[in-house]
Scaffold this motif. Structure first.
Motif, mmCIF file in Angstrom:
data_model
loop_
_atom_site.group_PDB
_atom_site.id
_atom_site.type_symbol
_atom_site.label_atom_id
_atom_site.label_comp_id
_atom_site.label_asym_id
_atom_site.label_seq_id
_atom_site.Cartn_x
_atom_site.Cartn_y
_atom_site.Cartn_z
ATOM 1 N N GLN A 281 16.479 -11.812 29.592
ATOM 2 C CA GLN A 281 15.116 -11.826 29.063
ATOM 3 C C GLN A 281 14.545 -13.241 29.024
ATOM 4 O O GLN A 281 13.361 -13.445 29.292
ATOM 5 N N LEU B 214 13.608 -13.969 32.664
ATOM 6 C CA LEU B 214 12.434 -13.194 33.081
ATOM 7 C C LEU B 214 11.160 -13.736 32.439
ATOM 8 O O LEU B 214 10.102 -13.763 33.071
ATOM 9 N N GLN B 215 11.261 -14.184 31.195
ATOM 10 C CA GLN B 215 10.101 -14.780 30.525
ATOM 11 C C GLN B 215 9.643 -16.031 31.278
ATOM 12 O O GLN B 215 8.445 -16.236 31.479
ATOM 13 N N TYR C 154 10.088 -16.601 34.469
ATOM 14 C CA TYR C 154 9.492 -16.151 35.724
ATOM 15 C C TYR C 154 8.048 -15.687 35.500
ATOM 16 O O TYR C 154 7.161 -15.983 36.294
ATOM 17 N N ARG C 155 7.831 -14.941 34.408
ATOM 18 C CA ARG C 155 6.474 -14.443 34.123
ATOM 19 C C ARG C 155 5.514 -15.604 33.831
ATOM 20 O O ARG C 155 4.363 -15.577 34.265
ATOM 21 N N GLN C 156 5.990 -16.594 33.094
ATOM 22 C CA GLN C 156 5.144 -17.745 32.773
ATOM 23 C C GLN C 156 4.733 -18.513 34.021
ATOM 24 O O GLN C 156 3.699 -19.154 34.038
ATOM 25 N N ASN D 100 4.094 -17.087 36.871
ATOM 26 C CA ASN D 100 3.331 -16.161 37.718
ATOM 27 C C ASN D 100 4.078 -15.729 38.980
ATOM 28 O O ASN D 100 3.519 -15.728 40.073
ATOM 29 N N ASP E 145 4.970 -9.708 41.651
ATOM 30 C CA ASP E 145 5.495 -8.474 41.050
ATOM 31 C C ASP E 145 6.735 -7.944 41.771
ATOM 32 O O ASP E 145 7.671 -7.475 41.131
ATOM 33 N N LEU F 247 9.721 -10.087 40.820
ATOM 34 C CA LEU F 247 10.005 -9.883 39.402
ATOM 35 C C LEU F 247 10.702 -8.538 39.180
ATOM 36 O O LEU F 247 11.661 -8.453 38.421
ATOM 37 N N GLN F 248 10.267 -7.495 39.879
ATOM 38 C CA GLN F 248 10.919 -6.188 39.756
ATOM 39 C C GLN F 248 12.360 -6.228 40.264
ATOM 40 O O GLN F 248 13.249 -5.603 39.677
ATOM 41 N N GLU G 67 14.320 -7.891 37.526
ATOM 42 C CA GLU G 67 14.459 -7.003 36.366
ATOM 43 C C GLU G 67 15.459 -5.882 36.621
ATOM 44 O O GLU G 67 16.064 -5.367 35.685
#
Length: 122
Positions: free
Chosen positions: A63, A66-67, A69-71, A73, A76, A79-80, A83
């Motif tokens: 987590q 992944l956080q 990675y999201r920050q 950008n 998708d 990211l999938q 995940e």
């Protein structure tokens, strides 16, 4: 890796994130091929899986990653893929037939110890 001795005298380990680590994922302007940009994040999550002794430690570290990675950008699709990496316990002992009976600590050599009159404990 952070190694802990638990109350039942068993060993546990979890990934360690340095507070000073640069938290930068590979992104398109880096000049890497698309295949590298898409395979690197899941490979990092697999590395976290190998460095976790149980699912709780793995999920916590996953987590965090992944956080990050999201920050940054991340796309998708990548990211999938990251995940989707799940925890599966893998024995750390490669021969699977024997139990490790020794735990070795490797410590850096300090020059002051060169002239110390130490004897072997073995």
């Amino acid at each position: 890796v952070t190694i802990m001795l638990q109350s039942d005298n068993s060993w546990a380990w979890k990934p360690y994130f340095k507070k000073t680590a640069q938290k930068n994922a590979l992104v398109n302007p880096s000049g890497h091929p698309k295949s590298v940009l898409q395979s690197w994040p899941p490979a990092e999550i697999h590395r976290l899986r190998r460095r976790s002794s149980n699912q709780v430690y793995f999920e916590h570290a996953k987590q965090q990653m992944l956080q990050m990675y999201r920050q940054q950008n991340m796309d998708d699709y990548t990211l999938q893929k990251a995940e989707s990496v799940c925890y599966h316990h893998q024995p750390q002992n490669r021969d699977h037939g024997s139990i490790l009976k020794k735990f070795w600590w490797v410590l850096p050599f300090h020059p002051v110890l060169e002239h110390a009159s130490l004897t072997s404990c073995a």
